[in-house]
Structures are given as C-alpha cells and as structure tokens.
Design a protein around this motif. Structure first.
Motif, PDB file in Angstrom:
ATOM      1  N   ASP A   1      -3.952  18.414   6.131  1.00 36.61           N
ATOM      2  CA  ASP A   1      -5.335  17.250   6.214  1.00 36.61           C
ATOM      3  C   ASP A   1      -5.554  17.032   4.794  1.00 36.61           C
TER       4      ASP A   1
ATOM      5  N   SER B   1       0.827  -0.739  -0.060  1.00 36.99           N
ATOM      6  CA  SER B   1      -0.397   0.270   0.046  1.00 36.99           C
ATOM      7  C   SER B   1       0.929   1.238  -0.106  1.00 36.99           C
ATOM      8  N   ASP B   2       2.052   1.192   0.575  1.00 35.38           N
ATOM      9  CA  ASP B   2       2.953   2.492   0.487  1.00 35.38           C
ATOM     10  C   ASP B   2       4.431   2.451  -0.807  1.00 35.38           C
TER      11      ASP B   2
ATOM     12  N   TYR C   1      -2.752  10.325   0.080  1.00 41.72           N
ATOM     13  CA  TYR C   1      -2.033  10.190   1.462  1.00 41.72           C
ATOM     14  C   TYR C   1      -0.383   9.545   1.043  1.00 41.72           C
ATOM     15  N   GLU C   2      -0.258   8.189   0.274  1.00 42.16           N
ATOM     16  CA  GLU C   2       0.904   7.806   0.132  1.00 42.16           C
ATOM     17  C   GLU C   2       1.909   8.544  -0.844  1.00 42.16           C
TER      18      GLU C   2
ATOM     19  N   HIS D   1       4.842   8.591  11.804  1.00 42.81           N
ATOM     20  CA  HIS D   1       4.313   7.776  11.311  1.00 42.81           C
ATOM     21  C   HIS D   1       6.030   6.642  11.135  1.00 42.81           C
TER      22      HIS D   1
ATOM     23  N   ILE E   1      -3.538  14.457   3.413  1.00 42.01           N
ATOM     24  CA  ILE E   1      -3.646  12.879   3.792  1.00 42.01           C
ATOM     25  C   ILE E   1      -5.384  12.186   3.239  1.00 42.01           C
ATOM     26  N   VAL E   2      -6.379  13.100   3.209  1.00 41.35           N
ATOM     27  CA  VAL E   2      -7.572  12.839   3.057  1.00 41.35           C
ATOM     28  C   VAL E   2      -7.173  12.107   1.654  1.00 41.35           C
TER      29      VAL E   2
ATOM     30  N   GLU F   1       4.974  18.035   9.423  1.00 40.51           N
ATOM     31  CA  GLU F   1       3.418  17.162   9.877  1.00 40.51           C
ATOM     32  C   GLU F   1       2.320  17.157   8.319  1.00 40.51           C
ATOM     33  N   MET F   2       1.486  16.308   8.061  1.00 37.09           N
ATOM     34  CA  MET F   2       1.067  16.004   6.552  1.00 37.09           C
ATOM     35  C   MET F   2      -0.136  17.454   7.331  1.00 37.09           C
TER      36      MET F   2
END
Lengths: 229, 229, 229, 229
Positions: free
Chosen positions: D133, D74-75, D140-141, D168, D136-137, D130-131
C-alpha cells in the motif's frame, strides 16, 4: 523452370502474411524441382514486405547453395530431410501460427473432430515425440526432420499433410508450395475449431471412421467428386 | 426473374467472405424460385473472388441442371431436400464458420443464453443426431438433409432458422438467400457468445421463456415493433 | 444547438462499427440536451452505413417525437428512464458487443482484476438481477431502465459508467454521447481481459482497494494527473 | 542526434497501433540517448493519430523537461527508474495489450512452453509481486520501476526483455525503442499461445532447458546463426 518455381515459392511466402499465419519473419516456404534436383527456399530473417524472387536461395539436395547471395532459412536442414523422406511432396511450409503452435506446445495430437478436418487429413494430426538432448545439441534442424519422418513411420504422409513438432510448431507439405500453404491454412483452422470443441466437451470422441473416410475420399483419389473436374 | 435470383444468390455468396464465415471455398448459398420451380446454387469448389452470376447453376427440383456449365455444389442434394421439407424457405446457407462448427463438432445444442439468441431463434439451436453408417455410405448429402428435417419434426423451422449438423457445421435458411445469410451471421455470433458465457458459468441455465418470447415476438409476427414498419 | 448534438450522436453511432461493437443494427446511441429537454436517438433497425443526421429522432423527456420521420430505437424507454434516474449523464450507448454480452449472459459481475478496469470503473461492473415476468410482459424497455437504476441504488453511477443487463447486454453512459461510447469500448476491453484472467486463475481476487483508488483518481477528480490539463 | 531518436520513438509509438497493442492512448514508448543523458517519451493522453515528433517530450535523467510543451506520460517515473536500473537498455514500451495484461491480472508468470518463447526470452516471463500500500500511495510510478527491478535481482534483464506488472500490464525493453516494440509484440504473441496451450493441458511443463538454450542462442550471442549476418 526455376523462375516458375521461384515465383510460386515467393507467392506462397507472401500468402503466409495474407492468411495471418506469421508474425514478423517466423515462417518459411520452400519448393522442389525434383527433375533438376533443386530446392528454392526463403532466406533467413528477411521481412516479407521486402522479399523478392531474387532473394530466394537455390540449393541442391545436399543443401549446397547453387544460386543466391543470402543465407537460406535456418530451418533448411529440416526441409532437406523431409524432401528426401517424403518423395512425393513438392513444397513445405513452416510457421509459428497461433492455433497450431498452441497445440504443439501442449504436446497433444489434434483429433479429427469434424468433416473440415476429414476433408484434408485422413487421421488425427500427430504431434511428434519430444526430442532427445543429443538430437537438440547437434544437427538440431536435421533431427527435427528425422523426428517428423519417424512420426510417419506407420502413416501415409500424403494423406496427412502436416504435423505438429512438439514444443515448437507446425510443418505442412503438399504437391507444391501453394498446396502446402493451403494445407497450412487448413491446419490452422482445424486447430482453432478443435480447441473450442474440446473446451465445450472434454470427453469428445473423434468422428466415426465411415464419416471420416467419406469426406476424405469425397475430395481425394479416383472417386473424388468435390470441385470441378 | 431468374436474373434477379441469380444476382441475389451471388451477393449472398460474396457476403460470406465479407462476414468472415468462410475459409477458401467452404460454403455455399442457394435460392429458390418456387413459382418456376428453379433453384440457383453456387458451383462446387469455385473461389469467391472469381465467382460471377453466370457461374451459378440453375437446377429443377429433381436436381437436374437446367442452365450453367459448371458442376453445382457437392452439397446440392442437402439443399434440394430442405427446399422440399421446408416449404416456406426461400434461401439456404451452408458454411464451416468457426464458432458454429466448433459447437457442431462438440455435438451440443446451443442453448438460448441471451436476448441476442432470442431475437432470432425461438429455442435452442439444435445439433442433429450422428448419422448412421448406411446413411453416410450411400446418398450422404441427401441423408444430411433428411437428418436435418428429422431434427425439426417437433419444432417449427420458420422459428428456428438454423441447425448444427453433428460433426460437420451449420446450415441456415430464411425467406430468401440474403435472409438466410443474415441468419448465418446471427448464428455465428450467438455461437461465439454462448461459448464464452458457458466458460464463465458451467452451470448456466437458458433464459426464462417469458423473456425469450418477449424478444422473439418483438422482432417477428403481427405484433413486432422492432425496426421501421 | 440540436444540430451539434445530432452530429455528435451520429458520430458516436458510426463509431460503434469502427470499434467493432456491433453486428448489423444491434446497438444505439443517444444524447441529451438537458437545458432544452431534448433527446436525440438512433432510429430503430436502420443500417449504420445508411444513417444520416436527419434520420435521428428528437424526443422530449416523455418520449414524444418532436422531430424526425422514423421510429426511434425500440430501446428508447430504457434511455428515457436512465436520463431521469441519472441526472448527470449526457449520453447513453447500448450494444450487444461480444465480450460484455458474454458476461451479461453468464449473470456475473465483472470483477476489477486490473488497473485498466480501475482507470475507468470505481468498482466491479455489476450485472443486474433477472427481471420478473411481469416486468417483461408489460413496459419491458421501461423496466429495463428501472432495474438498471435499482442496481445503482447504493453505488455512484458517475463512478461506474456501465452495467450488464442480465441475459441481455451492456448499457454504458457518460458526460456526453462520445464519452459514453468511450466507456463502452473500455467495458468491452475490460470484459475480454477479465475473461482470460479468470480462465488462467479461477480463484483470482479483485485488486486491492488502494491500487484501485490510486488508478481511478489518477484519471478522475480534482487530483487527476493523467493526460494534458 | 535527438531528431533521430525522436523519429524512432515516434515510429515505435505509431507501431503500437499497427500491431494492435493499444486501445485509445493506453501505451507509451520511450528511448534514451545515453551519451547525452536525454530521454524522449510520449506525452500523456495524446491520441496516436495526432502524435507528431514535436509532441514528444525530452527529459534529463532526473525527469526534468528539457524540451517540449506537453506533459510527459504519467508512467515516466517508471521509465526513468528502469533506464537507471538496466544500464544496457535503449528503449522501453508499456502497453495494456490484451493477452499480456490478462496474464498480469492473473498474477502468473508466463512459462516457456515453446520455441517461440525460447527464441526471445531465456526463462519464464515473470510477474512482479503485488505492490505494498505504501508503495502505491506515494511515488507509485517510481515504485513500479523499483518492483520491476527487484524482480530481476537474480535474473539477467538483457535475456528476459519484458515483465508483467502484477494487476497491471506488460513493460518491455530492448536495445532501442524499436527493439523494445519488437519484444512487446513477441510477448503478446507468446502470451496468447501459452494461454491456449495451458487450456489444452493444465499439467503442462515448461520445455526442457537444452531446447530452450538451443533456441535462445540460435538467435542471440556470439554463435547465433538465425538471420543474415
């Protein structure tokens, strides 16, 4: 005679892994034959799993290769310096073992907090001063030996068989390569326990001198009574 | 009967390694046959990998060697003292295990912070007072036993089967050598967890007495209901 | 069908050792067959190395022994309570694993500090309130289950498959015994990393909710896309 | 040629376990064949003990599956982004290894506190911001790769072959998959030692630049003299 020395130096190098003192190739052991003025040392960057007695490099006291087709450890000049500065030692071990290196990076001496320490080291285990830029830029490994010797100017190296090189990691020595290895294991163990004791008690003091001497001389010198005679 | 005792003491000594309680030869286990007034103990400084039942030393209660060609552990006088002071114990274990020794070096009792502790120790695990110089200089190992016994003056040794000797390390005891070993493993585990709990919460309090007693007596005494009957 | 359940519960019990979650016999796993209303659980105080499927105890939901000659785990009433309170779980694991127990002893919830935590637990891992004396004195193990259920009054137990019982240690659950074991390993790992993160940064905040939800739902629910479908 | 790459990527994936960098399936290694524009990566959620070379997934640079019946990690979008942003790397490793993840969760860069760090990383090991929002939504990867690349805007990725993704865990890279694995082991070791050094000395400073450069260039570049030539 060199075959015996090679065998011992090989064994001591392999025991670095067994005692979990090394990651990859980050460590080296040497031994000296003082009569014949020969040093046997691990080659640079060779995996322990592939290391054989034939891979070991034989040097004279000036660091010239007498035997062996590989380059000696990059820390060889430090070993050479110490063999000259400390005439009674027969073996040297250098590693980046976790606990001792964590102390070396913190710049702190390891205080004698218990009898385990006192059984082997007759005082705190000192951390060397930081090196000057000029000592780093030129003859770095030679100067590392010099700074170690300077640290023992007023202290008997036979009674404190190890040191933390500031920002770097531990060097230990002993009567031969296996004894130096033994001391490296002790240093690592003592470093781990001292860490946790200090976390539990930030104002901790070293053990009193009478207890320290009792334990040190229970194991060393004419009146030792630990072990079989 | 001594063959059985020797076998058990050998097993307990070898289990020190299995449970990672010892580095090199830093530990010893003994057992007692109270009827025949004989103590079986590890010889001094012998590697566990080479230890056999025949190497074990048999002593009378005055510490005189009855059987065996090797010197007994240098800690023998401490064992002898404890067997006399604590008439209901059948085995003793001494180690320099990491976590218990870290606490001993810090000079702190291990407070009862959870049910794991309460399952085996009916109070905090005490750390002895520091020894006086005269106790160290003469009959040191004998006086180590004396200071341990002094620590249990107002406390039942059967319900707190272990102690931290200040600046030194743990001694544990039990109904026999294997039970003493069991308690040494528990002490080490409890020491490790208490360390981390305290780091997370410096103002932590011991567990309440009702919970402590509930767990201790779930495993011990007439109303115990843990395990198979 | 119970043979399959017994086999799974045995495997999960043995895996406690493999994942280093237990010392001696300090842990137990159970599984439930909801259709036949049968619970399979480890017997009390039996060594893992000697445990067989035949040693496992089969109970009905009232805790009456249906099959097996050994006493069930002393924690059985806690398991029974949880199977009733949490109708969607199929297995339960209890241990005194080091890191989770250290947190339980400190009385602190484990905050969600990273994506490893968020992958499995949809919030902080809660620590139960301390138990009242009357809850300890009578029906202690039953009340342990009650206090756990109380902790999840306002929280979905399916999304937070584990808890720290104050002063005691972790209980985890899952869709079956092996899934509960999996969650116990995750909890232990998350507990260890959260400890070290907090030591590095005492003022640390939990990760933001968007990141937390992203990771949790990457692995769970209808839109999960981690793993093979 | 892809068979060779697959074999190397498989070996590197299996070595994650050997070096204790992973719990369960929480890690993945990939390698790239730049000439043929193919990436080989671990499938998502497959146990290391069951992983074979045939399970590995072959992708083109757009992430389309060219070969393999399993879903890739998934990464994968993070790996793809990094291979484009860092044109000189040949392999990538992502884990949730304990010490590096503990630092990532604390949000702190790992300062260069010793020569072990300096031997491999030419500066502090940075922790990403930090990412947001929205990052992320959606994607994300992919955005995780973007934030890593942003962190290296003013820093040479070849000289700092690893990063901590905030909240992470670590990503490392190297000239190929095995070299990336090597750097992941180094990062984990450096993270562990830096943790303990900081606990011993909260006011610690990074090592001086001259010593840092000395060690980095002893192992890298035209004038390196560590190891066999």
């Amino acid at each position: 005679m060199l075959e015996t020395l090679k065998k011992e130096v090989l064994t001591a190098n392999l025991k670095l892994q067994e005692h979990r003192l090394v990651t990859f190739t980050w460590g080296n052991v040497s031994g000296i034959d003082r009569e014949n003025e020969r040093i046997v040392i691990k080659p640079s960057g060779v995996e322990y799993s592939e290391l054989t007695a034939d891979d070991l490099v034989v040097l004279n006291l000036d660091g010239e290769i007498i035997e062996g087709s590989l380059k000696p450890s990059s820390d060889t000049p430090t070993h050479l310096y110490l063999y000259q500065a400390f005439p009674n030692i027969g073996g040297i071990v250098h590693t980046h073992s976790h606990w001792a290196t964590s102390w070396a990076q913190s710049g702190r001496d390891i205080p004698a907090l218990g009898t385990t320490h006192a059984d082997y080291f007759d005082s705190a285990i000192p951390c060397t001063r930081e090196m000057y830029d000029e000592e780093i830029v030129k003859d770095y490994e030679h100067n590392t030996g010099k700074v170690i010797a300077e640290t023992f100017k007023n202290q008997k190296y036979e009674q404190v068989p190890g040191v933390l090189v500031n920002n770097h990691g531990p060097f230990c020595w002993g009567t031969d390569a296996l004894n130096a290895l033994h001391n490296a294991v002790v240093l690592e163990t003592v470093a781990e326990m001292a860490f946790h004791s200090i976390m539990l008690n930030q104002n901790i003091s070293p053990i009193n001198t009478v207890l320290h001497e009792k334990h040190f001389y229970r194991k060393h010198g004419a009146n030792a009574y630990y072990g079989q005679s």
